[in-house]
Design an enzyme around this catalytic site. Structure first.
Site, mmCIF file in Angstrom:
data_model
loop_
_atom_site.group_PDB
_atom_site.id
_atom_site.type_symbol
_atom_site.label_atom_id
_atom_site.label_comp_id
_atom_site.label_asym_id
_atom_site.label_seq_id
_atom_site.Cartn_x
_atom_site.Cartn_y
_atom_site.Cartn_z
ATOM 1 N N HIS A 64 0.877 -1.177 0.000
ATOM 2 C CA HIS A 64 0.000 0.000 0.000
ATOM 3 C C HIS A 64 0.913 1.225 0.000
ATOM 4 O O HIS A 64 1.550 1.512 1.014
ATOM 5 C CB HIS A 64 -0.875 0.033 1.257
ATOM 6 C CG HIS A 64 -1.734 -1.179 1.437
ATOM 7 N ND1 HIS A 64 -3.057 -1.221 1.051
ATOM 8 C CD2 HIS A 64 -1.474 -2.391 1.966
ATOM 9 C CE1 HIS A 64 -3.564 -2.414 1.345
ATOM 10 N NE2 HIS A 64 -2.626 -3.143 1.897
ATOM 11 N N PHE A 65 0.991 1.925 -1.129
ATOM 12 C CA PHE A 65 1.871 3.099 -1.200
ATOM 13 C C PHE A 65 1.088 4.416 -1.107
ATOM 14 O O PHE A 65 1.674 5.474 -0.987
ATOM 15 C CB PHE A 65 2.736 3.070 -2.465
ATOM 16 C CG PHE A 65 3.870 2.055 -2.422
ATOM 17 C CD1 PHE A 65 4.204 1.385 -1.247
ATOM 18 C CD2 PHE A 65 4.613 1.782 -3.558
ATOM 19 C CE1 PHE A 65 5.249 0.466 -1.216
ATOM 20 C CE2 PHE A 65 5.661 0.870 -3.534
ATOM 21 C CZ PHE A 65 5.984 0.205 -2.368
ATOM 22 N N ARG A 66 -0.239 4.348 -1.238
ATOM 23 C CA ARG A 66 -1.128 5.445 -0.836
ATOM 24 C C ARG A 66 -0.987 6.747 -1.602
ATOM 25 O O ARG A 66 -1.298 7.799 -1.063
ATOM 26 C CB ARG A 66 -0.939 5.796 0.635
ATOM 27 C CG ARG A 66 -0.928 4.621 1.546
ATOM 28 C CD ARG A 66 -1.589 4.960 2.834
ATOM 29 N NE ARG A 66 -1.452 3.882 3.777
ATOM 30 C CZ ARG A 66 -2.201 2.780 3.736
ATOM 31 N NH1 ARG A 66 -3.138 2.660 2.830
ATOM 32 N NH2 ARG A 66 -2.023 1.829 4.611
ATOM 33 N N ASN A 96 -6.839 0.655 -2.173
ATOM 34 C CA ASN A 96 -7.575 1.389 -1.122
ATOM 35 C C ASN A 96 -6.877 2.704 -0.804
ATOM 36 O O ASN A 96 -6.447 2.959 0.317
ATOM 37 C CB ASN A 96 -7.739 0.519 0.129
ATOM 38 C CG ASN A 96 -6.418 0.010 0.701
ATOM 39 O OD1 ASN A 96 -5.460 -0.214 -0.027
ATOM 40 N ND2 ASN A 96 -6.362 -0.167 2.002
ATOM 41 N N HIS A 181 -9.218 -9.904 0.243
ATOM 42 C CA HIS A 181 -9.039 -9.766 1.692
ATOM 43 C C HIS A 181 -10.257 -10.422 2.325
ATOM 44 O O HIS A 181 -11.370 -9.897 2.236
ATOM 45 C CB HIS A 181 -8.962 -8.278 2.049
ATOM 46 C CG HIS A 181 -8.807 -7.996 3.506
ATOM 47 N ND1 HIS A 181 -7.831 -7.165 4.002
ATOM 48 C CD2 HIS A 181 -9.507 -8.414 4.600
ATOM 49 C CE1 HIS A 181 -7.927 -7.083 5.318
ATOM 50 N NE2 HIS A 181 -8.953 -7.839 5.712
ATOM 51 N N HIS A 235 -3.029 -12.632 2.683
ATOM 52 C CA HIS A 235 -2.640 -12.705 4.107
ATOM 53 C C HIS A 235 -3.497 -13.661 4.934
ATOM 54 O O HIS A 235 -4.263 -13.238 5.797
ATOM 55 C CB HIS A 235 -2.580 -11.324 4.768
ATOM 56 C CG HIS A 235 -3.630 -10.324 4.364
ATOM 57 N ND1 HIS A 235 -4.946 -10.654 4.144
ATOM 58 C CD2 HIS A 235 -3.541 -8.992 4.151
ATOM 59 C CE1 HIS A 235 -5.602 -9.576 3.823
ATOM 60 N NE2 HIS A 235 -4.794 -8.560 3.801
ATOM 61 N N ASP A 306 2.387 -6.953 2.605
ATOM 62 C CA ASP A 306 1.262 -6.109 3.043
ATOM 63 C C ASP A 306 1.790 -4.802 3.644
ATOM 64 O O ASP A 306 1.279 -4.324 4.654
ATOM 65 C CB ASP A 306 0.345 -6.846 4.016
ATOM 66 C CG ASP A 306 -0.976 -6.114 4.224
ATOM 67 O OD1 ASP A 306 -1.257 -5.151 3.483
ATOM 68 O OD2 ASP A 306 -1.734 -6.507 5.136
ATOM 69 N N HIS A 310 1.604 3.525 8.442
ATOM 70 C CA HIS A 310 0.858 4.635 9.049
ATOM 71 C C HIS A 310 1.848 5.337 9.961
ATOM 72 O O HIS A 310 2.758 4.696 10.505
ATOM 73 C CB HIS A 310 -0.338 4.105 9.853
ATOM 74 C CG HIS A 310 -1.344 3.368 9.014
ATOM 75 N ND1 HIS A 310 -2.318 4.000 8.279
ATOM 76 C CD2 HIS A 310 -1.499 2.051 8.763
ATOM 77 C CE1 HIS A 310 -3.039 3.103 7.623
ATOM 78 N NE2 HIS A 310 -2.566 1.903 7.894
HETATM 79 O O1 DOR Z 1 -3.590 -3.866 8.138
HETATM 80 C C1 DOR Z 1 -3.968 -3.538 7.026
HETATM 81 N N1 DOR Z 1 -3.712 -2.316 6.526
HETATM 82 N N2 DOR Z 1 -4.679 -4.405 6.315
HETATM 83 C C2 DOR Z 1 -5.288 -4.044 5.174
HETATM 84 O O2 DOR Z 1 -5.954 -4.844 4.594
HETATM 85 C C3 DOR Z 1 -5.175 -2.668 4.684
HETATM 86 C C4 DOR Z 1 -3.963 -2.030 5.167
HETATM 87 C C5 DOR Z 1 -3.925 -0.544 4.929
HETATM 88 O O3 DOR Z 1 -4.223 -0.151 3.792
HETATM 89 O O4 DOR Z 1 -3.615 0.209 5.835
#
Ligand code: DOR
Length: 448
Positions: A64-66, A96, A181, A235, A306, A310
């Site tokens: 997840h590089f957001r 996401n 997921h 996962h 994964d 954050h």
């Molecule tokens: O822990 C998680 N964080 N599981 C996920 O499925 C999404 C991910 C996130 O995008 O932060």
């Protein structure tokens, strides 16, 4: 006259489908074109790999590089820098994001943003929602798309397909492997009070319990059978799911993560607090043991990190309002190779999980093995390095790792992508030149 190759990787211990041996590798135009006895090949550029292991380039199929990120928030550039630093040559990035990657324009936007900014090769998932179900068969074939991702349970962001009707509609509309997921949303809603009452992440595996995962995985396999669609269960965290999935390998590939193989409850929550909070959760030792068994029995196809960074500020909130996820793309290789050195899995099995596994499950073109004609992607590692992973090594903007203080016995030394040295001795080299990963399923229509 002997030929001179653009690049020669000289004298490394190379891991090929045929076994492990010391040899030279000749590279022209970004591809592997020749093997030779140690010291026999000439190169314009020579990488002296004596004493090092040369693995096929490691692909991390869940990050997840957001993008678009922010001052302390990961983005495609910082995430890919972390990947290259950790010996990873390619990533599949999750949808996401904010806004969600759930339409053709958003996919195109990611490709455009990736160009000239990402250090590693890349593909992007498109997220299924109840608004794009009719378009999924088109979206999954967009350039640089690794396929459709479905969240059956909610996690970070708003993507969710919680009921069987929509799940079946999504699986009915398209052909490529769908990544899922699997956590059961109604059960998550019903049990959230457990987490709220405890107010500490030690409740995370109880809130999102074994039945939450197993129920969703059973529903998913039933929907996959009804529709004849192949799926990739992301996962997987429980002994029960591993036992169940072992008899559904015809239709389902299985992923687990280094976190679920390395951390365990309750220790990780007491030690790391909300930093160890991820979805699905890190669980007790009996699950970890079963996941290791599933690695060595061949049930697991792929290891994905994964990577879901954050910031510490976000993690400092009150559980369960704190976000789930840990960074992991940079630590995947050293953590797992330390497990290799400890005898938990073989080096060949590691390569199977992060190179051949992604190639097999997703039909990658030119990646996943050291073989003539394949991309000259190499993860070059020192299998005899004693060092400690620490927060200050981390390139992700979050600047922390759950593996701070982890005593590693192997380390990535260089990342070579399509013949270009991208990382060497902890330095990124040149400019970001990552390209979209190509897939057998969409080859042809995307060329040119
Ligand atoms: O822990 C998680 N964080 N599981 C996920 O499925 C999404 C991910 C996130 O995008 O932060």
């Amino acid at each position: 006259m002997t030929e001179t190759y653009e690049l020669v990787v000289r004298g490394g211990t190379i891991v090929t489908p045929g076994g492990i041996s010391v040899a030279d590798i000749g590279v022209n135009s970004g591809r592997i074109v020749c093997f030779g006895a140690e010291g026999s090949l000439n190169g314009i550029d020579v990488f002296e790999a004596h004493g090092l292991h040369v693995l096929p380039g490691v692909i991390d199929t869940q990050v997840h590089f957001r993008e678009p990120g922010g001052e302390h928030k990961e983005d495609l550039a910082s995430g890919a820098a972390a990947a290259a630093m950790g010996g990873v040559v390619g990533v599949f990035e999750m949808p996401n994001t904010n806004p969600s990657t759930d339409n053709a324009a958003a996919l195109q936007d990611k490709l455009t943003r990736a160009s000239g900014r990402m250090w590693v090769d890349h593909a992007f998932y498109v997220g299924a929602t109840d608004r794009n179900l009719d378009d999924l068969h088109i979206l999954e074939n967009e350039k640089g798309c690794s396929g459709v991702k479905i969240f059956m349970g909610s996690s970070t962001g708003g993507l969710l397909l919680e009921d069987d009707d929509n799940l079946i509609k999504a699986l009915n509309n398209g052909r490529r492997r769908v990544a899922v997921h699997a956590e059961d949303e109604p059960r998550l809603r019903e049990r959230k009070k457990i987490a709220e009452k405890e107010g500490h992440p030690r409740a995370h595996p109880e809130w999102r319990d074994v039945d939450t995962a197993l129920t969703a995985t059973r529903r998913l396999i039933s929907a996959a059978r009804k529709t004849g669609r192949k799926v990739h269960v992301l996962h997987v965290t429980t002994a029960e799911e591993m036992a169940y999935l072992a008899s559904h390998k015809d239709i389902a590939t299985v992923e687990t993560t280094p976190n679920h193989l390395t951390l365990s409850a309750p220790d990780c929550y007491e030690r790391l607090g909300t930093r160890a909070q991820m979805n699905p959760p890190v669980r007790e030792a009996r699950h970890q043991a079963a996941i290791w068994q599933a690695i060595n029995d061949g049930v697991v196809d792929i290891l994905g990190s994964d990577h879901a960074p954050h910031t510490l500020q976000e993690k400092a909130g009150d559980y369960p309002a704190t976000p789930s996820g840990m960074p992991g793309v940079q630590t995947l290789v050293p953590v797992m190779l330390t497990h290799v050195n400890a005898g938990k899995l073989s080096l060949g099995r590691f390569v199977d999980l992060v190179c051949s596994g992604p190639q097999r499950a997703f039909g990658l073109v030119g990646k996943g093995r050291i073989a003539l004609g394949y991309d000259a992607d190499f993860t070059i590692v020192d299998m005899q390095a004693d060092w400690e992973i620490s927060d200050d090594w981390i390139m992700s903007k979050c600047s922390w790792t759950p593996y701070h203080g982890f005593k590693a016995t192997a380390r990535p030394i260089a990342t070579i992508i399509r013949g270009q040295q991208v990382m060497r001795d902890n330095q990124l080299l040149g400019q970001p030149k990552g390209e979209p990963i190509r897939f057998q399923d969409t080859l042809g229509r995307l060329e040119g």
